[in-house]
Design a protein around this motif. Structure first.
Motif, PDB file in Angstrom:
ATOM      1  N   LYS A  48     -10.175   2.283  16.680  1.00  0.00           N
ATOM      2  CA  LYS A  48     -10.316   0.831  16.712  1.00  0.00           C
ATOM      3  C   LYS A  48      -9.185   0.181  15.926  1.00  0.00           C
ATOM      4  O   LYS A  48      -8.747   0.699  14.911  1.00  0.00           O
ATOM      5  N   LYS A  49      -8.727  -0.972  16.411  1.00  0.00           N
ATOM      6  CA  LYS A  49      -7.582  -1.650  15.815  1.00  0.00           C
ATOM      7  C   LYS A  49      -7.815  -1.956  14.334  1.00  0.00           C
ATOM      8  O   LYS A  49      -6.932  -1.763  13.492  1.00  0.00           O
ATOM      9  N   GLU A  50      -9.016  -2.440  13.978  1.00  0.00           N
ATOM     10  CA  GLU A  50      -9.290  -2.816  12.587  1.00  0.00           C
ATOM     11  C   GLU A  50      -9.273  -1.599  11.677  1.00  0.00           C
ATOM     12  O   GLU A  50      -8.756  -1.652  10.551  1.00  0.00           O
ATOM     13  N   LEU A  51      -9.814  -0.472  12.166  1.00  0.00           N
ATOM     14  CA  LEU A  51      -9.798   0.765  11.383  1.00  0.00           C
ATOM     15  C   LEU A  51      -8.365   1.232  11.139  1.00  0.00           C
ATOM     16  O   LEU A  51      -8.007   1.654  10.042  1.00  0.00           O
ATOM     17  N   LEU A  52      -7.546   1.135  12.193  1.00  0.00           N
ATOM     18  CA  LEU A  52      -6.148   1.573  12.085  1.00  0.00           C
ATOM     19  C   LEU A  52      -5.377   0.691  11.108  1.00  0.00           C
ATOM     20  O   LEU A  52      -4.577   1.178  10.303  1.00  0.00           O
ATOM     21  N   GLU A  53      -5.623  -0.608  11.153  1.00  0.00           N
ATOM     22  CA  GLU A  53      -4.941  -1.526  10.243  1.00  0.00           C
ATOM     23  C   GLU A  53      -5.322  -1.257   8.797  1.00  0.00           C
ATOM     24  O   GLU A  53      -4.482  -1.301   7.894  1.00  0.00           O
ATOM     25  N   LEU A  54      -6.602  -0.976   8.544  1.00  0.00           N
ATOM     26  CA  LEU A  54      -7.055  -0.652   7.184  1.00  0.00           C
ATOM     27  C   LEU A  54      -6.406   0.636   6.695  1.00  0.00           C
ATOM     28  O   LEU A  54      -5.982   0.729   5.537  1.00  0.00           O
ATOM     29  N   ALA A  55      -6.347   1.631   7.582  1.00  0.00           N
ATOM     30  CA  ALA A  55      -5.728   2.906   7.211  1.00  0.00           C
ATOM     31  C   ALA A  55      -4.240   2.709   6.909  1.00  0.00           C
ATOM     32  O   ALA A  55      -3.708   3.268   5.940  1.00  0.00           O
ATOM     33  N   ASN A  56      -3.555   1.886   7.710  1.00  0.00           N
ATOM     34  CA  ASN A  56      -2.133   1.618   7.481  1.00  0.00           C
ATOM     35  C   ASN A  56      -1.920   0.885   6.157  1.00  0.00           C
ATOM     36  O   ASN A  56      -0.952   1.148   5.437  1.00  0.00           O
ATOM     37  N   THR A  57      -2.823  -0.048   5.833  1.00  0.00           N
ATOM     38  CA  THR A  57      -2.730  -0.771   4.561  1.00  0.00           C
ATOM     39  C   THR A  57      -2.868   0.198   3.387  1.00  0.00           C
ATOM     40  O   THR A  57      -2.130   0.118   2.397  1.00  0.00           O
ATOM     41  N   LEU A  58      -3.802   1.129   3.505  1.00  0.00           N
ATOM     42  CA  LEU A  58      -4.015   2.117   2.447  1.00  0.00           C
ATOM     43  C   LEU A  58      -2.783   3.015   2.291  1.00  0.00           C
ATOM     44  O   LEU A  58      -2.368   3.334   1.174  1.00  0.00           O
ATOM     45  N   ILE A  59      -2.165   3.399   3.412  1.00  0.00           N
ATOM     46  CA  ILE A  59      -0.947   4.230   3.377  1.00  0.00           C
ATOM     47  C   ILE A  59       0.181   3.467   2.690  1.00  0.00           C
ATOM     48  O   ILE A  59       0.900   4.015   1.852  1.00  0.00           O
ATOM     49  N   GLU A  60       0.345   2.184   3.020  1.00  0.00           N
ATOM     50  CA  GLU A  60       1.399   1.380   2.407  1.00  0.00           C
ATOM     51  C   GLU A  60       1.201   1.254   0.901  1.00  0.00           C
ATOM     52  O   GLU A  60       2.146   1.314   0.115  1.00  0.00           O
ATOM     53  N   GLN A  61      -0.065   1.076   0.485  1.00  0.00           N
ATOM     54  CA  GLN A  61      -0.356   0.938  -0.939  1.00  0.00           C
ATOM     55  C   GLN A  61      -0.052   2.215  -1.718  1.00  0.00           C
ATOM     56  O   GLN A  61       0.310   2.173  -2.887  1.00  0.00           O
ATOM     57  N   LYS A  62      -0.193   3.347  -1.059  1.00  0.00           N
ATOM     58  CA  LYS A  62       0.034   4.632  -1.721  1.00  0.00           C
ATOM     59  C   LYS A  62       1.444   5.181  -1.492  1.00  0.00           C
ATOM     60  O   LYS A  62       1.751   6.290  -1.909  1.00  0.00           O
ATOM     61  N   SER A  63       2.292   4.417  -0.822  1.00  0.00           N
ATOM     62  CA  SER A  63       3.643   4.888  -0.503  1.00  0.00           C
ATOM     63  C   SER A  63       4.565   4.773  -1.715  1.00  0.00           C
ATOM     64  O   SER A  63       4.511   3.792  -2.460  1.00  0.00           O
ATOM     65  N   ALA A  64       5.388   5.800  -1.932  1.00  0.00           N
ATOM     66  CA  ALA A  64       6.358   5.831  -3.031  1.00  0.00           C
ATOM     67  C   ALA A  64       7.355   6.937  -2.755  1.00  0.00           C
ATOM     68  O   ALA A  64       7.072   7.858  -1.981  1.00  0.00           O
TER      69      ALA A  64
END
Length: 276
Positions: free
Chosen positions: A188-204
């Protein structure tokens, strides 16, 4: 103590030969290894070579065998094996150049550092390094060492070169067979967007020193503690298990992702260097 070269020879590109030395890029001694000990005496256990129904045998009665079917072996003596060993050449010929992204990570096996043997080799070494860097290519060749032949990839690494041994095609399993039963449905689009947000927050940026071998550290701590106490009693400390306790394994994926995004703070992309 100076590192010992794994291989010395020449890298050859057409008519250009570059004398180099190759060193292992990893340390095997960093891992903790255990021996089996006879507890009553404290002595290390040794193993006898035995044959079922016969008992212990002499070392000179042992040869190598390859199992072709259950209990059936093709027997080979050392002379036969030596006859097919690859001659240990002192030349690594670069025969092909490919984009780094073309080599699946599954094929990479072990890394080695490559350095010029002396000052006379530096000019040609630097030319090769910079040519590879400019072309954004990886060089391929086959390195013969200790009787076998290894497929290798060579690429720039700082001021030097990095050589990585590669697995041959028949050593790699096709992964698709393990993925056949996975559903082809799109998330689902909303699930994917949440997962992408979490990935961005943990990116370094990757920094291996930020990760610790917690199990290895705990083992060393335990070994040091027992070595100082010279006791045979157990010295096990309780460790909190974050997954301990009851509760269902069934989770609300949407709720879990929203909670994770809300609690996770963005990773810093850079760190200040500590003052000396």
């Amino acid at each position: 103590m100076a590192a010992r070269a794994y291989w010395q020879g020449q890298i050859r590109l057409a008519l250009v030969s570059i004398p180099v030395e190759i060193y292992s890029a990893t340390k095997s001694g960093a891992k903790i290894r255990f021996n089996q000990i006879h507890e009553p005496s404290g002595k290390r256990i040794s193993y006898e070579k035995v044959v079922p129904g016969i008992g212990p045998v002499d070392r000179d009665e042992i040869i190598k065998g390859y199992e072709v079917s259950k209990g059936n072996y093709v027997l080979l003596d050392e002379d036969e094996i030596d006859a097919v060993r690859i001659e240990s050449k002192r030349t690594l010929e670069l025969v092909q150049f490919v984009d780094a992204c073309e080599i699946d990570p599954l094929y990479f096996e072990k890394p080695y550092y490559v350095a010029p043997q002396d000052e006379l080799a530096e000019e040609a070494f630097i030319v090769l390094r910079e040519a590879l860097r400019k072309a954004k290519k990886v060089a391929l060749g086959q390195l013969s060492v200790r009787g076998s032949e290894k497929l290798v990839a060579v690429k720039p690494c700082g001021k030097g070169l990095l050589l990585e041994t590669l697995r041959y095609a028949d050593e790699v399993r096709a992964g698709q067979a393990f993925f056949d039963d996975i559903d082809d449905a799109k998330p689902k689009k909303e699930l994917l967007e949440l997962a992408n947000t979490l990935i961005e927050q943990k990116s370094a940026p990757f920094d291996a020193s930020e990760f610790e071998d917690r199990y290895g550290q705990a083992l060393r701590k335990l070994i040091d503690k027992k070595a100082k106490s010279k006791s045979k009693t157990a010295a096990i400390e309780d460790v909190d298990d974050p997954d301990a306790g009851g509760g269902s394994n069934v989770i609300d994926l949407m709720a879990a992702l929203k909670k994770s995004v809300g609690e996770e703070k963005p990773k810093k992309t850079s760190r200040r260097k500590k003052s000396a």
